[in-house]
Structure formats: structure tokens, C-alpha cells
Design a protein around this motif. Structure first.
Motif, PDB file in Angstrom:
ATOM      1  N   VAL A  63      42.041  33.643  19.874  1.00 29.04           N
ATOM      2  CA  VAL A  63      43.501  33.664  20.026  1.00 29.04           C
ATOM      3  C   VAL A  63      44.236  33.705  18.689  1.00 29.04           C
ATOM      4  CG1 VAL A  63      43.277  32.404  22.207  1.00 29.04           C
ATOM      5  CG2 VAL A  63      43.884  31.163  20.106  1.00 29.04           C
ATOM      6  N   LYS A  64      43.514  33.627  17.595  1.00 30.20           N
ATOM      7  CA  LYS A  64      44.170  33.622  16.274  1.00 30.20           C
ATOM      8  C   LYS A  64      45.037  34.859  16.100  1.00 30.20           C
ATOM      9  CE  LYS A  64      41.109  30.801  13.422  1.00 30.20           C
ATOM     10  NZ  LYS A  64      40.019  30.796  12.421  1.00 30.20           N
ATOM     11  N   GLY A  65      46.233  34.623  15.589  1.00 23.08           N
ATOM     12  CA  GLY A  65      47.167  35.723  15.376  1.00 23.08           C
ATOM     13  C   GLY A  65      47.978  36.088  16.602  1.00 23.08           C
ATOM     14  N   ARG A  66      47.610  35.559  17.762  1.00 16.17           N
ATOM     15  CA  ARG A  66      48.341  35.864  19.006  1.00 16.17           C
ATOM     16  C   ARG A  66      49.034  34.629  19.587  1.00 16.17           C
ATOM     17  NH1 ARG A  66      45.666  37.479  23.447  1.00 16.17           N
ATOM     18  NH2 ARG A  66      43.751  36.334  22.948  1.00 16.17           N
ATOM     19  N   PHE A  67      48.407  33.478  19.450  1.00 12.14           N
ATOM     20  CA  PHE A  67      48.931  32.241  20.027  1.00 12.14           C
ATOM     21  C   PHE A  67      49.434  31.327  18.909  1.00 12.14           C
ATOM     22  CE2 PHE A  67      46.154  31.994  24.149  1.00 12.14           C
ATOM     23  CZ  PHE A  67      46.525  33.286  24.480  1.00 12.14           C
ATOM     24  N   THR A  68      50.462  30.549  19.221  1.00 14.68           N
ATOM     25  CA  THR A  68      51.002  29.574  18.281  1.00 14.68           C
ATOM     26  C   THR A  68      51.250  28.258  19.009  1.00 14.68           C
ATOM     27  OG1 THR A  68      52.111  31.315  17.005  1.00 14.68           O
ATOM     28  CG2 THR A  68      52.832  29.053  16.640  1.00 14.68           C
ATOM     29  N   ILE A  69      50.667  27.196  18.477  1.00 15.01           N
ATOM     30  CA  ILE A  69      50.904  25.867  19.024  1.00 15.01           C
ATOM     31  C   ILE A  69      51.964  25.177  18.168  1.00 15.01           C
ATOM     32  CG2 ILE A  69      49.031  24.788  17.690  1.00 15.01           C
ATOM     33  CD1 ILE A  69      48.502  22.970  20.126  1.00 15.01           C
ATOM     34  N   SER A  70      52.834  24.434  18.821  1.00 16.42           N
ATOM     35  CA  SER A  70      53.859  23.677  18.105  1.00 16.42           C
ATOM     36  C   SER A  70      54.170  22.420  18.912  1.00 16.42           C
ATOM     37  CB  SER A  70      55.114  24.518  17.891  1.00 16.42           C
ATOM     38  OG  SER A  70      55.673  24.926  19.116  1.00 16.42           O
ATOM     39  N   ARG A  71      54.846  21.496  18.256  1.00 18.09           N
ATOM     40  CA  ARG A  71      55.213  20.269  18.952  1.00 18.09           C
ATOM     41  C   ARG A  71      56.618  19.841  18.548  1.00 18.09           C
ATOM     42  NH1 ARG A  71      50.798  16.080  17.688  1.00 18.09           N
ATOM     43  NH2 ARG A  71      52.210  14.638  18.778  1.00 18.09           N
ATOM     44  N   LYS A  75      61.141  15.493  21.662  1.00 20.59           N
ATOM     45  CA  LYS A  75      61.143  15.796  23.094  1.00 20.59           C
ATOM     46  C   LYS A  75      59.827  15.437  23.762  1.00 20.59           C
ATOM     47  CE  LYS A  75      64.491  19.580  22.777  1.00 20.59           C
ATOM     48  NZ  LYS A  75      64.758  21.005  23.064  1.00 20.59           N
ATOM     49  N   ASP A  76      58.872  14.909  22.994  1.00 24.43           N
ATOM     50  CA  ASP A  76      57.549  14.562  23.544  1.00 24.43           C
ATOM     51  C   ASP A  76      56.907  15.769  24.229  1.00 24.43           C
ATOM     52  OD1 ASP A  76      58.323  11.107  24.566  1.00 24.43           O
ATOM     53  OD2 ASP A  76      58.081  12.042  22.609  1.00 24.43           O
ATOM     54  N   THR A  77      57.003  16.903  23.570  1.00 26.70           N
ATOM     55  CA  THR A  77      56.550  18.151  24.182  1.00 26.70           C
ATOM     56  C   THR A  77      55.718  18.948  23.186  1.00 26.70           C
ATOM     57  OG1 THR A  77      58.512  18.238  25.603  1.00 26.70           O
ATOM     58  CG2 THR A  77      57.314  20.300  25.281  1.00 26.70           C
ATOM     59  N   VAL A  78      54.663  19.553  23.701  1.00 25.76           N
ATOM     60  CA  VAL A  78      53.869  20.498  22.932  1.00 25.76           C
ATOM     61  C   VAL A  78      53.972  21.856  23.616  1.00 25.76           C
ATOM     62  CG1 VAL A  78      51.705  19.930  24.139  1.00 25.76           C
ATOM     63  CG2 VAL A  78      51.626  20.934  21.841  1.00 25.76           C
ATOM     64  N   TYR A  79      53.980  22.898  22.802  1.00 20.98           N
ATOM     65  CA  TYR A  79      54.150  24.262  23.301  1.00 20.98           C
ATOM     66  C   TYR A  79      52.955  25.119  22.923  1.00 20.98           C
ATOM     67  CZ  TYR A  79      58.999  22.644  23.411  1.00 20.98           C
ATOM     68  OH  TYR A  79      60.153  21.922  23.629  1.00 20.98           O
ATOM     69  N   LEU A  80      52.747  26.164  23.687  1.00 20.40           N
ATOM     70  CA  LEU A  80      51.797  27.209  23.326  1.00 20.40           C
ATOM     71  C   LEU A  80      52.481  28.546  23.575  1.00 20.40           C
ATOM     72  CD1 LEU A  80      48.883  27.679  22.301  1.00 20.40           C
ATOM     73  CD2 LEU A  80      48.248  28.066  24.694  1.00 20.40           C
ATOM     74  N   GLN A  81      52.869  29.185  22.489  1.00 23.42           N
ATOM     75  CA  GLN A  81      53.440  30.531  22.571  1.00 23.42           C
ATOM     76  C   GLN A  81      52.295  31.527  22.580  1.00 23.42           C
ATOM     77  OE1 GLN A  81      56.772  31.603  22.832  1.00 23.42           O
ATOM     78  NE2 GLN A  81      55.816  33.607  23.158  1.00 23.42           N
ATOM     79  N   MET A  82      52.234  32.337  23.619  1.00 18.93           N
ATOM     80  CA  MET A  82      51.134  33.285  23.783  1.00 18.93           C
ATOM     81  C   MET A  82      51.703  34.696  23.790  1.00 18.93           C
ATOM     82  SD  MET A  82      48.857  31.293  26.644  1.00 18.93           S
ATOM     83  CE  MET A  82      50.023  31.605  27.965  1.00 18.93           C
ATOM     84  N   ASN A  83      51.313  35.468  22.804  1.00 21.26           N
ATOM     85  CA  ASN A  83      51.761  36.855  22.681  1.00 21.26           C
ATOM     86  C   ASN A  83      50.581  37.805  22.806  1.00 21.26           C
ATOM     87  OD1 ASN A  83      54.387  35.887  22.116  1.00 21.26           O
ATOM     88  ND2 ASN A  83      53.946  35.804  19.925  1.00 21.26           N
TER      89      ASN A  83
END
Length: 115
Positions: A63-71, A75-83
Motif C-alpha cells: 500500500v506504500k504510496g497509495r494509503f496514508t494513515i493519520s490521527r 477527536k480520538d480518531t484515526v484515519y486511513l486515506q486510500m487512493n
């Protein structure tokens, strides 16, 4: 009571994008490393992305270069942006909160990449 609730999954065409969210409650979120895993049909599970309490990130090669994890600790939230999603990304995606001695899982959200 600890809860991790994933959202944002769905059906998307190849090349499309989705953003997954995982809302945590019942824990001091900022103390936990957060992980996204995925489980494929046939039950193989893969670690997709990691973000430490300090914000350091790591990704599976697939997933390197396509997905981005952030927190967002406010907001006590973690995200996964998937492109640039591919059919091979089809899986149930789970978030996990971990610190030594403690590990919590969400219920999962289905991501299906298909035309």
C-alpha cells in the motif's frame, strides 16, 4: 467500556478513493499506537499501516504510496486515506489500538473494489 468504531467502507471502482475512520472511546487515545489491518476472503490478515502515539507511520509494501494513515488526538480518531484502489484491496478493514498489555479491536468495515 472501550469501543472502536470503523466507518467509511463501501464499494468503489478501481482507481477510486475511500477514507476510513476509526472513532475510539473509553481509552486515553493519545497513549495508544493505532493500526489498520485488513482481512481477505479466506481469513488471511495483513497489517496495512501503523501510526505511533508520537505520529510515526509505517506501511505495508503493498500500500506504500497509495494509503496514508493519520490521527487526530483531539477527536480520538484515526484515519486511513486510500487512493488508487485496486481489486486486491478488497477486504474487511479493522482498526486496532495497542499499548503494552492492552489491545482493542473494532468490528471492521468492508471495502470492495470492483467495476
Amino acid at each position: 467500556q472501550v469501543q472502536l468504531v470503523e466507518s467509511g467502507g463501501g464499494l468503489v471502482q478501481p482507481g477510486g478513493s475511500l477514507r476510513l475512520s476509526c472513532d475510539a472511546s473509553g481509552i486515553i487515545f493519545g497513549l495508544y499506537a493505532m493500526y489498520w489491518y485488513r482481512q481477505f476472503p479466506g481469513n488471511q490478515r495483513e497489517l496495512v499501516a501503523t501510526i505511533t502515539s508520537a505520529g510515526r507511520t509505517n506501511y505495508a509494501d503493498s500500500v506504500k504510496g497509495r494509503f496514508t494513515i493519520s490521527r487526530d488526538n483531539a477527536k480520538d480518531t484515526v484515519y486511513l486515506q486510500m487512493n488508487s484502489l485496486k481489486p486486491d484491496d478488497t477486504a474487511v478493514y479493522y482498526c486496532n489500538a495497542y499499548k503494552p498489555g492492552f489491545s482493542y479491536w473494532g468490528q471492521g468495515t468492508q471495502v470492495t473494489v470492483s467495476s
